[in-house]
Write an enzyme that holds these catalytic residues in place. Structure first.
Site, PDB file in Angstrom:
ATOM      1  CG  ASP A  52      54.422  77.780  19.737  1.00  0.00           C
ATOM      2  OD1 ASP A  52      55.416  78.129  20.411  1.00  0.00           O
ATOM      3  OD2 ASP A  52      53.987  78.419  18.774  1.00  0.00           O
ATOM      4  CD  GLU A  57      50.075  77.458  31.688  1.00  0.00           C
ATOM      5  OE1 GLU A  57      50.032  77.441  32.919  1.00  0.00           O
ATOM      6  OE2 GLU A  57      50.704  78.319  31.038  1.00  0.00           O
ATOM      7  CG  ASP A  58      49.306  78.095  26.082  1.00  0.00           C
ATOM      8  OD1 ASP A  58      48.924  78.749  27.058  1.00  0.00           O
ATOM      9  OD2 ASP A  58      50.418  78.245  25.547  1.00  0.00           O
ATOM     10  NE  ARG A  77      50.476  76.663  21.075  1.00  0.00           N
ATOM     11  CZ  ARG A  77      50.752  76.713  22.360  1.00  0.00           C
ATOM     12  NH1 ARG A  77      50.878  77.882  22.949  1.00  0.00           N
ATOM     13  NH2 ARG A  77      50.914  75.617  23.067  1.00  0.00           N
ATOM     14  NE  ARG A 122      48.363  83.699  20.844  1.00  0.00           N
ATOM     15  CZ  ARG A 122      49.439  82.982  21.065  1.00  0.00           C
ATOM     16  NH1 ARG A 122      49.376  81.923  21.826  1.00  0.00           N
ATOM     17  NH2 ARG A 122      50.585  83.310  20.514  1.00  0.00           N
ATOM     18  CG  HIS A 152      49.193  83.335  27.729  1.00  0.00           C
ATOM     19  ND1 HIS A 152      50.225  82.547  27.265  1.00  0.00           N
ATOM     20  CD2 HIS A 152      48.167  83.162  26.856  1.00  0.00           C
ATOM     21  CE1 HIS A 152      49.832  81.924  26.154  1.00  0.00           C
ATOM     22  NE2 HIS A 152      48.598  82.288  25.887  1.00  0.00           N
ATOM     23  CB  CYS A 239      54.169  77.536  29.043  1.00  0.00           C
ATOM     24  SG  CYS A 239      54.339  79.232  29.446  1.00  0.00           S
TER      25      CYS A 239
END
Ligand code: CIR
Length: 249
Positions: A52, A57-58, A77, A122, A152, A239
């Site tokens: 991923d 962005e995460d 992740r 998350r 999200h 993202c």
């Protein structure tokens, strides 16, 4: 983009085959759209062990003053953090979210000095508290936000400008955003609330023509990109980048 994106995390979508060549071509078009809006695009190398990682962005929230490196909610992740920390360290003082906190950057919507943070699978309250402690002294107010039915916060709501947010009201608690004008996605396009803001320009997925029409009618300058393969990995336009040095959400 990692060749293993086909093994990405999925929460609300069922797995569909992803054409990796097509996904890469779409990603290149996305980069070009950002460049046309004046961005200088820098890319981190793809890594087969991180399916991923295109959804950068995460992994960080970049403020003018500091960069907050997240502790992503999905275990798979967490290895993404090291390379992003290394890349951002020369650019901003770094603050790291630590256990038991979790935050995904996709849950963090910055509008002016307000930082809305989705409470999701998350992102937990410990993570939100750490984010608040990291940015409070720079004058940012961190506001927890309700998210229901999507991955999200920014699947549900993103900023068009400092006064106007593009939203799917089904997935948020609208009273939490009552000082903004909400522009609604078309009901047939529930995933259409995610848009990248770069200064006065915007990058948006071409798969939401009805919402696009609303945006254009309101006078927003929107560049569209086809990100249909990337969307199969439950990613949207915000993202795939961290935007520096321009007004963005
Ligand atoms: C994940 O579930 O983590 C990825 N497959 C999709 C992440 C999308 N990121 C985002 O909306 N900010």
């Amino acid at each position: 983009m990692s060749p293993s994106i086909v093994n990405c995390e999925l929460t609300h979508l069922s797995r569909e085959p992803i054409d990796i060549d097509k996904a890469r071509a779409q990603h290149a078009d996305y980069e070009q759209a950002l460049e046309r809006l004046g961005c200088m695009v820098t890319r981190l190398p793809a890594d087969a062990s991180m399916p991923d990682s295109v959804f950068i962005e995460d992994i960080a929230i970049v403020f003018d003053e500091i960069a907050v490196i997240t502790r992503p909610g999905a275990l798979s992740r967490r290895p993404e953090v090291a390379a992003v920390t290394k890349k951002l360290s020369p650019l901003r003082p770094i603050v790291q979210i630590v256990a038991p906190g979790t935050v995904d950057g996709g849950d963090v919507l910055v509008v002016g000095r307000s930082v809305f943070v989705g409470r999701t699978l998350r992102t937990n309250d410990a993570g939100i508290g750490q984010l608040r402690a990291a940015v409070a002294s720079y004058g940012y107010t961190v506001v927890p936000a309700t998210v229901r039915g999507c991955l999200h916060l920014k699947s549900a709501i993103t900023a068009l400008d400092d006064q106007t947010l593009l939203a799917n009201r089904q997935w948020i608690a609208e009273q939490e955003f009552d000082r903004f004008e909400l522009l609604d996605v078309d009901t047939s396009e529930p995933m259409g609330a995610n848009i990248v803001r770069v200064g006065d320009g915007h990058v948006y997925a071409s798969t939401f023509p009805r919402t696009l029409e609303r945006l254009e009618r309101r006078g927003y300058a929107v560049t569209t990109v086809d990100v249909s393969e990337i969307a199969k990995a439950e990613g949207a336009v915000t993202c795939c980048s961290l935007i520096f040095g321009a007004r963005s959400g």
